[in-house]
Scaffold this active site. Sequence first.
Site, PDB file in Angstrom:
ATOM      1  N   GLU A 186       0.835  -1.208   0.000  1.00 50.11           N
ATOM      2  CA  GLU A 186       0.000   0.000   0.000  1.00 50.11           C
ATOM      3  C   GLU A 186       0.873   1.262   0.000  1.00 50.11           C
ATOM      4  O   GLU A 186       0.862   2.071   0.921  1.00 50.11           O
ATOM      5  CB  GLU A 186      -0.954  -0.004   1.196  1.00 50.11           C
ATOM      6  N   GLU A 379      -5.117  -8.092  -0.913  1.00 54.65           N
ATOM      7  CA  GLU A 379      -5.816  -8.072   0.371  1.00 54.65           C
ATOM      8  C   GLU A 379      -7.303  -7.841   0.149  1.00 54.65           C
ATOM      9  O   GLU A 379      -7.696  -6.988  -0.647  1.00 54.65           O
ATOM     10  CB  GLU A 379      -5.289  -6.955   1.282  1.00 54.65           C
TER      11      GLU A 379
END
Length: 478
Positions: A186, A379
Amino acid sequence: MNQLLPKDFLIGGSFSANQVEGGLRGTGKGLSTADCFKLTDRSKGGSFELSYQEVLDAVKDTQDQKYPKRRGIEFYTHYKEDIRLFSEMGFKALRLSISWSRLFPTGEEETQNEQGVDFYLKLFQELKKYDITPIVTLSHFEMPVHLAVKYNGWADKQLIALFTKYARFVIDTYKDYVTHWIVFNEIDATIHIPFVGAGIIPERTENLEQTKYQALHHQFIATAQTIKYAHEVNPQSKVGCMATKNLKYPATCKPEDCMQFFNETEIDTFVTDVQALGEYNYAIKQYFKNKGIKLDTTEEELQLLRDHTVDYVGFSYYASLVTSFDKTNADKTNANLLVGEKNPYLEVTPWGWQIDPSGLRYSLNFFYARYGLPVFVAENGMGMLDQEDETGQVHDDYRIDFVSKHLEQLMKAIDDGVDVMGYTYWGCIDCISASTSEMSKRYGFIYVDQDDQGNGTLKRSKKDSFDWYKNFISNAMS
């Protein structure tokens, strides 16, 4: 709809080193930035930032029970048991991360910590034993805290060389076991939560907006250098990027809301544009101009970005938001790293994250249409307050419903023509929460007997979702 996944589809689970490993003392590991976070009251929403004094105090504090990520779920000693359970579920892949400070405790050592090297070697050997493909993230919300204190993290360009040295060591050491890499988890976290994403301590930063984007540029350069090296060492290596999919819809069909949605999407997507296309897009360049942000770059660096782009695009997807031009009276809610406008048509989790399975199909199509590269759901998951019943069972029908609906949308995306390479459910085994460092926010198919204060036997047990996921994989991969 085709109910079968491609035969080489990488389905399984994911977690990060700092949320599961433990094994801090007596192993040669150094403190990471993640090891500095205490348990946070959930009602306060958690925190991803620390003051400079809090960081210094955490470094000196040896009372590890205050800092849940220092203990994790003791995957460091339970990894064989856990991998066996993953294999029983039928995992084809496990996305995990390596702790930089386990290999190089301060990040500046000339020689590596052999205990850490040996741990990951045995871990990869265990995965190979069960034919589970490791997808390895080199930096997942942690770095040696020494580098945050000394350099203010990625704000300093010297981090590029230090990280590249670490990345090259990992690639060289584990090249016989790992072919799938992600450089930064991320990566857009550097914008939203700069200490967690980049080791930046805001109060030590004169111009935080400028510093965040400069640090992000340094991470882009490190990514390109890592891609270049991985391909040189093994041309079959696949190196991907990974960002938060900040999915937003226009709040209404008013042209102003639609334009707001478009502009925000272009700005949000620049982090994957740089890594997948090798260019800063026009929207972020205009944003920089409007904000007075001037990046310190060289033509050599920009050429490096153009020459060494990723092989696939990974992303996290948990929830969606809406956006409007006039935000005056908009209801707000959380969605992973963001706080945004609430969609009245969606259900929410106890943490206020909106449940939107159709948004996963949208996101997969969005990334594939933009880049034409394989897309990876790194995810996706649901945190809940799971409770054992009187027989010690966890009946998590809500998680089964969440995962089944998202996988249904993933299969629809494949039918749309999207090249989806894999899906790894986040927190496949209960782990320490990233934001609050609590244990009670549980994502896993596997229950771990540990409470927020670290009490418990650490016994692993199967939730109802364990058998559901096992059956899904068996049927979808047959």
